[in-house]
Motif scaffolding. Structure first.
Motif, PDB file in Angstrom:
ATOM      1  N   LYS A  22       1.077  -0.788  -0.211  1.00  0.00           N
ATOM      2  CA  LYS A  22      -0.018  -0.019  -0.017  1.00  0.00           C
ATOM      3  C   LYS A  22       0.902   1.069  -0.250  1.00  0.00           C
ATOM      4  O   LYS A  22       0.203   2.528  -0.112  1.00  0.00           O
ATOM      5  CB  LYS A  22      -0.792   0.292   1.145  1.00  0.00           C
ATOM      6  N   VAL A  23       2.045   1.039   0.799  1.00  0.00           N
ATOM      7  CA  VAL A  23       2.954   2.299   0.513  1.00  0.00           C
ATOM      8  C   VAL A  23       3.763   2.571  -0.759  1.00  0.00           C
ATOM      9  O   VAL A  23       4.065   3.379  -1.310  1.00  0.00           O
ATOM     10  CB  VAL A  23       3.988   1.976   1.939  1.00  0.00           C
ATOM     11  N   ILE A  24       4.124   0.935  -1.616  1.00  0.00           N
ATOM     12  CA  ILE A  24       5.074   0.828  -2.532  1.00  0.00           C
ATOM     13  C   ILE A  24       4.066   1.769  -4.013  1.00  0.00           C
ATOM     14  O   ILE A  24       4.728   2.625  -4.234  1.00  0.00           O
ATOM     15  CB  ILE A  24       5.168  -0.299  -2.952  1.00  0.00           C
ATOM     16  N   GLU A  25       2.834   1.470  -3.916  1.00  0.00           N
ATOM     17  CA  GLU A  25       2.129   1.813  -5.147  1.00  0.00           C
ATOM     18  C   GLU A  25       2.398   3.406  -5.369  1.00  0.00           C
ATOM     19  O   GLU A  25       2.340   4.456  -6.486  1.00  0.00           O
ATOM     20  CB  GLU A  25       0.859   1.349  -4.637  1.00  0.00           C
ATOM     21  N   PRO A  26       1.909   4.190  -4.517  1.00  0.00           N
ATOM     22  CA  PRO A  26       2.078   5.703  -3.793  1.00  0.00           C
ATOM     23  C   PRO A  26       2.599   6.223  -4.320  1.00  0.00           C
ATOM     24  O   PRO A  26       3.398   7.115  -5.091  1.00  0.00           O
ATOM     25  CB  PRO A  26       1.392   6.566  -3.384  1.00  0.00           C
ATOM     26  N   ILE A  27       3.879   5.397  -4.057  1.00  0.00           N
ATOM     27  CA  ILE A  27       5.318   5.358  -4.405  1.00  0.00           C
ATOM     28  C   ILE A  27       6.409   5.577  -5.503  1.00  0.00           C
ATOM     29  O   ILE A  27       6.589   6.709  -6.329  1.00  0.00           O
ATOM     30  CB  ILE A  27       6.215   5.439  -3.076  1.00  0.00           C
ATOM     31  N   THR A  28       5.279   4.755  -5.569  1.00  0.00           N
ATOM     32  CA  THR A  28       5.866   4.203  -7.321  1.00  0.00           C
ATOM     33  C   THR A  28       5.401   5.361  -8.207  1.00  0.00           C
ATOM     34  O   THR A  28       5.914   5.725  -8.877  1.00  0.00           O
ATOM     35  CB  THR A  28       5.511   2.806  -7.504  1.00  0.00           C
ATOM     36  N   LYS A  29       4.239   5.634  -8.041  1.00  0.00           N
ATOM     37  CA  LYS A  29       3.459   7.000  -8.826  1.00  0.00           C
ATOM     38  C   LYS A  29       3.816   8.461  -8.664  1.00  0.00           C
ATOM     39  O   LYS A  29       4.337   8.831  -9.856  1.00  0.00           O
ATOM     40  CB  LYS A  29       2.019   7.126  -8.275  1.00  0.00           C
ATOM     41  N   LEU A  30       4.673   8.723  -7.781  1.00  0.00           N
ATOM     42  CA  LEU A  30       4.859   9.384  -7.865  1.00  0.00           C
ATOM     43  C   LEU A  30       6.343   9.562  -8.365  1.00  0.00           C
ATOM     44  O   LEU A  30       6.755  10.881  -9.107  1.00  0.00           O
ATOM     45  CB  LEU A  30       5.034  10.353  -6.278  1.00  0.00           C
ATOM     46  N   SER A  31       6.606   8.582  -8.725  1.00  0.00           N
ATOM     47  CA  SER A  31       8.600   8.521  -9.149  1.00  0.00           C
ATOM     48  C   SER A  31       8.731   8.627 -10.481  1.00  0.00           C
ATOM     49  O   SER A  31       9.360   8.759 -11.182  1.00  0.00           O
ATOM     50  CB  SER A  31       9.034   7.547  -9.014  1.00  0.00           C
ATOM     51  N   THR A  32       7.314   8.045 -11.423  1.00  0.00           N
ATOM     52  CA  THR A  32       7.009   7.308 -12.128  1.00  0.00           C
ATOM     53  C   THR A  32       6.702   8.474 -13.503  1.00  0.00           C
ATOM     54  O   THR A  32       6.338   8.245 -14.256  1.00  0.00           O
ATOM     55  CB  THR A  32       7.018   5.823 -12.756  1.00  0.00           C
ATOM     56  N   SER A  33       5.106   8.907 -12.623  1.00  0.00           N
ATOM     57  CA  SER A  33       4.111   9.826 -13.567  1.00  0.00           C
ATOM     58  C   SER A  33       4.648  11.218 -14.085  1.00  0.00           C
ATOM     59  O   SER A  33       4.139  11.602 -14.895  1.00  0.00           O
ATOM     60  CB  SER A  33       2.901  10.493 -12.824  1.00  0.00           C
ATOM     61  N   GLY A  34       6.063  11.497 -13.637  1.00  0.00           N
ATOM     62  CA  GLY A  34       6.734  12.687 -14.713  1.00  0.00           C
ATOM     63  C   GLY A  34       5.847  13.479 -14.101  1.00  0.00           C
ATOM     64  O   GLY A  34       5.777  15.426 -14.998  1.00  0.00           O
ATOM     65  N   LEU A  35       5.844  13.959 -12.438  1.00  0.00           N
ATOM     66  CA  LEU A  35       5.667  15.150 -12.772  1.00  0.00           C
ATOM     67  C   LEU A  35       6.218  16.544 -12.793  1.00  0.00           C
ATOM     68  O   LEU A  35       7.287  16.404 -13.118  1.00  0.00           O
ATOM     69  CB  LEU A  35       4.900  14.792 -10.877  1.00  0.00           C
ATOM     70  N   LYS A  36       5.492  17.440 -12.970  1.00  0.00           N
ATOM     71  CA  LYS A  36       5.601  18.929 -13.221  1.00  0.00           C
ATOM     72  C   LYS A  36       5.564  19.945 -12.450  1.00  0.00           C
ATOM     73  O   LYS A  36       5.810  21.033 -13.019  1.00  0.00           O
ATOM     74  CB  LYS A  36       5.064  19.875 -14.772  1.00  0.00           C
ATOM     75  N   ASN A  37       5.710  19.756 -11.127  1.00  0.00           N
ATOM     76  CA  ASN A  37       4.792  20.217 -10.006  1.00  0.00           C
ATOM     77  C   ASN A  37       6.509  20.464  -9.352  1.00  0.00           C
ATOM     78  O   ASN A  37       7.370  20.059 -10.062  1.00  0.00           O
ATOM     79  CB  ASN A  37       3.564  19.122  -9.099  1.00  0.00           C
ATOM     80  N   ASP A  38       5.990  21.606  -8.456  1.00  0.00           N
ATOM     81  CA  ASP A  38       7.199  22.247  -8.480  1.00  0.00           C
ATOM     82  C   ASP A  38       8.269  21.619  -7.471  1.00  0.00           C
ATOM     83  O   ASP A  38       9.230  21.650  -7.175  1.00  0.00           O
ATOM     84  CB  ASP A  38       7.037  24.215  -6.956  1.00  0.00           C
ATOM     85  N   PHE A  39       7.279  20.403  -6.243  1.00  0.00           N
ATOM     86  CA  PHE A  39       7.784  19.487  -5.282  1.00  0.00           C
ATOM     87  C   PHE A  39       9.347  19.144  -5.828  1.00  0.00           C
ATOM     88  O   PHE A  39      10.207  18.645  -5.565  1.00  0.00           O
ATOM     89  CB  PHE A  39       7.339  18.904  -3.661  1.00  0.00           C
ATOM     90  N   TYR A  40       8.360  17.930  -6.867  1.00  0.00           N
ATOM     91  CA  TYR A  40       9.484  17.409  -8.470  1.00  0.00           C
ATOM     92  C   TYR A  40      10.381  18.160  -8.526  1.00  0.00           C
ATOM     93  O   TYR A  40      11.722  17.695  -8.978  1.00  0.00           O
ATOM     94  CB  TYR A  40       8.241  16.654  -9.143  1.00  0.00           C
ATOM     95  N   THR A  41      10.213  19.354  -8.743  1.00  0.00           N
ATOM     96  CA  THR A  41      11.308  20.088 -10.084  1.00  0.00           C
ATOM     97  C   THR A  41      12.416  20.430  -8.819  1.00  0.00           C
ATOM     98  O   THR A  41      13.491  19.847  -9.246  1.00  0.00           O
ATOM     99  CB  THR A  41      10.652  21.065 -10.688  1.00  0.00           C
ATOM    100  N   PHE A  42      11.707  21.253  -7.849  1.00  0.00           N
ATOM    101  CA  PHE A  42      13.231  20.978  -6.498  1.00  0.00           C
ATOM    102  C   PHE A  42      13.621  20.128  -6.154  1.00  0.00           C
ATOM    103  O   PHE A  42      15.455  20.156  -5.862  1.00  0.00           O
ATOM    104  CB  PHE A  42      12.064  21.889  -5.284  1.00  0.00           C
TER     105      PHE A  42
END
Length: 277
Positions: A248-268
């Motif tokens: 249950k923890v792996i799933e959301p972390i994986t989504k955050l790391s592979t979705s190519g987010l363009k938000n400020d925190f990802y970029t930071f």
């Protein structure tokens, strides 16, 4: 949201350009090394059961929502990186913020003050040199005074009953690295740290036990580094979790790391980890 110090415009996709790492076969370590670190792990797992966050810790009346919390955590990270605070201090400050929000409804106009007080308390716990409070109040465009900052610090301490120490995911991750027989490369260790930091803004990930968050980051890194599963038994031995336990923890972390987010925190985060991965 209140005016804060702006972020630099960064655009580094760290995962896309990340060099491939390979796992080394198990190495020999002394029994003394294992025994000492395993005792530390056991004590940390007992300690993490205290001061936990409820699943709906942000659902209080007049409290900020998950999006606003994510913006505040991003801003806290920027402040703490400017002040050169360490990994454990960053995680401790966010945990103090979350536990305060769980006990006290906070409006958008006051959340920056709570965040600054959380940083100050965490720094006093973990750092040798504490940031200058006069400098800290300058980050949110000097909207608060020193008197207000110190008053909020006292409010938080009373709310949390001075129960401030809780093992962070970074504490568990470092213990895992010392306990395992797998010879990790520096870039692989830093990738695990990156995943933990990336999940910090997610209010749901924050409610899981720190040991599970660290184990999930370790599992994702191992799975990406090796197509074979020879390391799986070692993962279970070191963390005490199976893949099903941390799914249950792996799933959301994986989504955050592979979705190519363009938000400020990802970029930071990409900007600060680009030299380490």
């Amino acid at each position: 949201m209140a005016t804060r110090v702006p972020l630099a415009d960064l655009s580094v996709n760290i995962l896309k350009n990340r060099p491939k790492a390979s796992l080394s076969k198990p190495i020999k370590k002394s029994k003394a090394d294992f025994s000492y670190t395993e005792n530390i792990l056991m004590n940390m797992k007992l300690a993490e059961k205290k001061n936990t966050l409820k699943v709906n810790f942000l659902l209080k009346k007049n409290c900020i929502d998950g999006r606003e919390r994510a913006e505040v955590v991003l801003w806290m990270y920027e402040v703490m990186w400017i002040e050169k605070l360490n990994d454990v201090t960053r995680q401790t400050a966010v945990n103090i913020l979350d536990r305060t929000l769980q006990k006290r409804s906070t409006s958008s106009s006051r959340i920056d003050l709570v965040a600054l007080a959380s940083i100050l308390i965490a720094a006093k716990l973990e750092e040798v040199i504490v940031p200058n409070p006069t400098v800290l109040i300058g980050y949110p465009s000097k909207r608060f005074t020193l008197k207000q900052l110190y008053r909020m610090e006292r409010i938080i301490l009373r709310l949390l009953k001075f129960q401030l120490i809780r093992p962070t995911p970074f504490c568990f991750l470092e213990a895992y690295f010392h306990t395992t027989r797998i010879d990790f490369k520096d870039k692989m260790q830093n990738f695990s740290r990156y995943l933990i930091d990336l999940g910090t803004t997610d209010q749901h990930i924050a409610t899981y036990a720190p040991s599970k968050i660290a184990s999930s980051a370790l599992y994702i890194m191992l799975r990406k580094a090796s197509s074979k599963n020879w390391w799986y038994d070692e993962f279970e031995r070191v963390t005490g979790y199976t893949a099903e336990d941390v799914e249950k923890v792996i799933e959301p972390i994986t989504k955050l790391s592979t979705s190519g987010l363009k938000n400020d925190f990802y970029t930071f985060l990409n900007n600060h980890y680009k030299r380490l991965l």
